[in-house]
Design an enzyme around this catalytic site. Structure first.
Site, PDB file in Angstrom:
ATOM      1  N   SER A  26       0.822  -1.206   0.000  1.00  0.00           N
ATOM      2  CA  SER A  26       0.000   0.000   0.000  1.00  0.00           C
ATOM      3  C   SER A  26       0.856   1.257   0.000  1.00  0.00           C
ATOM      4  CB  SER A  26      -0.926   0.007   1.220  1.00  0.00           C
ATOM      5  OG  SER A  26      -1.834  -1.066   1.178  1.00  0.00           O
ATOM      6  N   ASP A 322      -7.220  -8.182   4.206  1.00  0.00           N
ATOM      7  CA  ASP A 322      -6.339  -8.951   3.322  1.00  0.00           C
ATOM      8  C   ASP A 322      -5.769 -10.192   3.982  1.00  0.00           C
ATOM      9  OD1 ASP A 322      -6.660  -7.308   1.113  1.00  0.00           O
ATOM     10  OD2 ASP A 322      -4.996  -6.003   1.682  1.00  0.00           O
ATOM     11  N   ARG A 395      -2.773 -14.064  -2.316  1.00  0.00           N
ATOM     12  CA  ARG A 395      -2.952 -14.353  -0.892  1.00  0.00           C
ATOM     13  C   ARG A 395      -3.504 -15.756  -0.668  1.00  0.00           C
ATOM     14  NH1 ARG A 395      -1.204  -9.706   0.945  1.00  0.00           N
ATOM     15  NH2 ARG A 395      -1.938  -7.735   0.035  1.00  0.00           N
TER      16      ARG A 395
END
Length: 435
Positions: A26, A322, A395
């Protein structure tokens, strides 16, 4: 296909070692973007060199920004100043990166008299863009695309936008950031109010670059005063807690393990994974706590422990959205039931993560039920090796690699190369800590 069979003839093997994780994804995206639209040079240390930041750099280079080759040591961005992005002579390709596309739309929409066309890979072109297009259109943006401009490819005709107080129906850092970036070139105050606190990397970095920004934590509101001009900065990117989450769960569930994960960003809007794991009984100790370029950082030591189920939902979800795929792995090994709710957002990520986790983890023997907005996991049973599919979701791929460490027999993970999107050295690191 990634094959993992760490147990050999049987019995868990303790994980030991010190791990350096890649830079926060990010913060890496935002440092490239703000550096591009600032005046002067921005110097970035610790940048994540993954496919997603490469997509951001590629897009801004196409709009006239000079960005040195990406590496984790030092990246320089020669900012061209707010409002000076050039009309590109090609379609801007965000690859698999939702952050690139959604945040960039706020900047493109507010550049008058320029036409931009943006797209992404097959996965990104299925993911919803209406959540950012809607507030931009309320500001006066002209955006066209599939299904009422809710899906990429999208065409953007830059306009002089009007300020807006947007009440977002979801707590989303991408929605908030997109609107704030649009507000940088808008006369007056642009405000975003969320139902719960989402990660605040944009607010921290915008302030560091010189934006006039105010935050009201009580109402979950952020306001930017425009127009403004940003100044290039030196940015140190901490390690990504979303990447650390895989090793935190691995260290907690593999008996006898002890891992030290260094230089982890522990911004309180991102530490929901720590809160959830500790609520489950994980032994996690922060060490060497410090601030680096305005972001809190610590080393995290995790030791194996007996986990127990718990309820996860509400305001905690935006702080660990996440990390839920790997958290589900921990829940499958914990004693008792874990219920995850308020996480419908996971259905519109790189895959439908709720459906994929439920279907694939059940192949390994987990007792798991898919809920409309979450998962119900009855833990305590052992996992078995199986052939599972990542659905090209980074992920998911890494989460099942961690599950494989405690499974009996070989686990094969299809399309595991997706891990390189956010963690290019994941497999190398995994092999380095496995005996």
């Amino acid at each position: 296909m990634l094959h993992i069979n760490p147990q050999g003839s049987g019995g868990d093997r303790a994980l030991r070692g010190t791990i350096q994780i890649p830079g926060d994804k990010s913060i890496s995206h935002r440092s490239l973007m703000l550096g591009a639209i600032a005046q002067g040079e921005t110097r970035i240390q610790g940048l994540l060199v993954g496919e997603d930041p490469q997509s951001t750099a590629h897009c801004f280079r196409a709009m006239g920004v000079e960005i040195s080759p990406l590496n984790s040591t030092l990246v320089t961005v020669q900012g061209i100043g707010l409002g000076n992005l050039q009309e590109p002579d090609r379609v801007l390709d965000a690859g698999n990166s939702g952050t690139t596309l959604r945040l960039m739309l706020g900047l493109l929409a507010s550049h008058p008299d320029r036409l931009f066309t943006v797209t992404g890979d097959h996965s990104l072109c299925r993911r919803p863009m209406g959540r950012v297009v809607k507030p931009l259109q309320q500001m006066g943006a002209m955006i066209w695309g599939r299904q009422g401009a809710s899906l990429a490819p999208l065409a953007v005709q830059g306009q002089r936008l009007q300020p807006l107080h947007y009440h977002s129906p979801v707590a989303s850092a991408q929605v908030k950031s997109c609107v704030l970036l649009a507000g940088l070139m808008t006369e007056g105050e642009t405000t975003v109010t969320e139902p719960a606190l989402s990660r605040d990397h944009s607010e921290r970095m915008l302030r560091a670059f010189g934006a006039k920004l105010t935050v009201d934590p009580h109402s979950h509101s952020v306001t930017v005063q425009g127009p403004t001009q940003l100044q290039g900065q030196s940015v140190v990117v901490p390690g990504d807690i979303s990447s650390a989450a895989f090793w935190l769960v691995a260290g907690a569930i593999v008996p006898g393990s002890e891992l030290l994960i260094e230089n982890v960003g522990v911004n309180p809007t991102r530490t929901g994974i720590l809160d959830a794991l500790m609520a489950m009984g994980a032994d996690i100790q922060p060490e060497n706590q410090r601030d680096v370029a305005g972001e809190p950082v610590a080393d995290l030591r995790v030791r194996a422990s007996a986990l127990k189920g718990c309820d996860i939902g509400g305001a905690l979800i935006p702080r660990l959205i996440d990390e839920i795929p790997v958290l589900a792995v921990a829940a499958a090994l914990a004693q008792g039931k874990t219920v995850i709710r308020d996480a419908a957002e996971l259905r519109v990520k790189e895959s439908d993560r709720l459906a994929v986790v439920a279907s694939q983890l059940s192949k390994m023997g987990a007792t798991i039920t898919e809920l409309p907005d979450g998962l119900e996991i009855s833990g305590g049973s052992s996992l078995n090796g199986a052939e599972v599919d990542s659905y090209t979701d980074h992920r998911i791929a890494m989460g099942f690699a961690i599950a494989a460490l405690v499974a009996q027999g070989k686990t094969s993970i299809g399309r595991a190369e997706a891990a390189s999107i956010s963690y290019p050295d994941f497999v190398t690191t995994l092999r380095g800590i496995c005996p």
